[in-house]
Design an enzyme around this catalytic site. Structure first.
Site, PDB file in Angstrom:
ATOM      1  N   GLY A  50     -42.540 -56.075-135.454  1.00  0.00           N
ATOM      2  CA  GLY A  50     -42.488 -56.205-136.904  1.00  0.00           C
ATOM      3  C   GLY A  50     -41.064 -56.528-137.332  1.00  0.00           C
ATOM      4  N   GLN A  55     -34.032 -57.147-142.779  1.00  0.00           N
ATOM      5  CA  GLN A  55     -33.467 -57.117-141.432  1.00  0.00           C
ATOM      6  C   GLN A  55     -32.816 -58.423-141.029  1.00  0.00           C
ATOM      7  OE1 GLN A  55     -37.254 -55.339-139.728  1.00  0.00           O
ATOM      8  NE2 GLN A  55     -35.731 -54.326-138.462  1.00  0.00           N
ATOM      9  N   CYS A  93     -36.504 -49.188-134.019  1.00  0.00           N
ATOM     10  CA  CYS A  93     -36.266 -50.195-135.047  1.00  0.00           C
ATOM     11  C   CYS A  93     -35.276 -51.224-134.520  1.00  0.00           C
ATOM     12  CB  CYS A  93     -35.688 -49.506-136.294  1.00  0.00           C
ATOM     13  SG  CYS A  93     -35.258 -50.648-137.614  1.00  0.00           S
ATOM     14  N   LEU A  94     -35.578 -52.490-134.740  1.00  0.00           N
ATOM     15  CA  LEU A  94     -34.689 -53.555-134.257  1.00  0.00           C
ATOM     16  C   LEU A  94     -33.307 -53.478-134.908  1.00  0.00           C
ATOM     17  CD1 LEU A  94     -37.222 -56.526-134.221  1.00  0.00           C
ATOM     18  CD2 LEU A  94     -36.328 -55.260-132.252  1.00  0.00           C
ATOM     19  N   HIS A 135     -43.697 -48.906-141.628  1.00  0.00           N
ATOM     20  CA  HIS A 135     -42.284 -49.053-141.277  1.00  0.00           C
ATOM     21  C   HIS A 135     -41.664 -50.235-142.034  1.00  0.00           C
ATOM     22  CE1 HIS A 135     -39.003 -48.871-138.050  1.00  0.00           C
ATOM     23  NE2 HIS A 135     -38.790 -50.063-138.593  1.00  0.00           N
ATOM     24  N   GLU A 136     -42.400 -51.351-142.108  1.00  0.00           N
ATOM     25  CA  GLU A 136     -41.850 -52.553-142.754  1.00  0.00           C
ATOM     26  C   GLU A 136     -41.772 -52.396-144.276  1.00  0.00           C
ATOM     27  OE1 GLU A 136     -40.399 -54.362-140.719  1.00  0.00           O
ATOM     28  OE2 GLU A 136     -41.479 -53.677-138.949  1.00  0.00           O
ATOM     29  N   HIS A 139     -38.749 -50.571-144.969  1.00  0.00           N
ATOM     30  CA  HIS A 139     -37.570 -51.458-144.922  1.00  0.00           C
ATOM     31  C   HIS A 139     -37.367 -52.142-146.278  1.00  0.00           C
ATOM     32  CE1 HIS A 139     -35.699 -51.551-141.031  1.00  0.00           C
ATOM     33  NE2 HIS A 139     -36.824 -51.784-140.383  1.00  0.00           N
TER      34      HIS A 139
HETATM   35 ZN    ZN Z   1     -37.188 -51.392-138.448  1.00  0.00          ZN
END
Ligand code: ZN
Length: 180
Positions: A50, A55, A93-94, A135-136, A139
């Site tokens: 995701g 991000q 998380c990226l 999660h997104e 964000h």
């Molecule tokens: Zn994340």
């Protein structure tokens, strides 16, 4: 037409864009298909499951996702239903490389928004897909997953992120299916 895709720079811990609420997309423009392709490419290259606008430094409400063989984009996503039943599972998380913690999320959610074509979109998701969506959307609200942890784990996560940023501890690889 040849479309050249690009891997975008993923913003990391400490970047204020991650703590900023993204704005509604009022008009889908000719630039959005390219942005979505680039976000999908960036997510796959990471690899992760995701990726939200913030991000990649785009403060617009959209995210891309990929779970199993399915993938997609949701513009202006809103979680309109959540199951009372929750599930705790490891999450990373990226934008926060090197940490992963069990996070409690609703086991099922309904996400409504619009697609790239401007048509209304509604997805009923469960398990990993439901986790990715929650999660997104966090964000897009400027919320990072460690903020959902109990106080003690939150402090530990922050300590690890800071130590990594200072080079005190190496960055641990988080499995792709936990990187959102
Ligand atoms: Zn994340």
């Amino acid at each position: 037409m040849e479309v050249l895709m690009a891997v975008l720079h993923i913003r990391k811990f400490g970047d204020p864009v991650l703590r900023t609420r993204a704005a509604e997309i009022e008009k889908i423009t000719a630039l959005h298909p390219r942005l979505v392709e680039d976000m999908l490419e960036t997510m796959r290259a990471a690899p992760g499951v995701g990726l939200a606008g913030n991000q990649v430094g785009v403060l617009e409400r959209l995210f891309v996702w990929q779970v199993d063989e399915e993938h997609g984009v949701v513009i202006n996503p809103v979680i309109t239903k959540r199951s009372r039943k929750t599930e705790e599972d490891e999450e990373g998380c990226l934008s926060l490389p090197g940490i992963a913690y069990p996070v409690v999320r609703a086991q099922r959610v309904r996400v409504e928004g619009i697609g790239l074509d401007g048509e209304p979109l509604r997805i009923d998701a469960e398990d990993l897909q439901a986790r990715v969506f929650q999660h997104e959307v966090d964000h897009l609200d400027g919320v990072l997953f460690y903020e959902r942890l109990p106080e003690e784990l939150k402090r530990e996560a922050l300590r690890t992120l800071r130590d990594q940023a200072l080079g005190i501890t190496p960055v641990r690889q988080v499995p792709a299916e936990e990187a959102l």
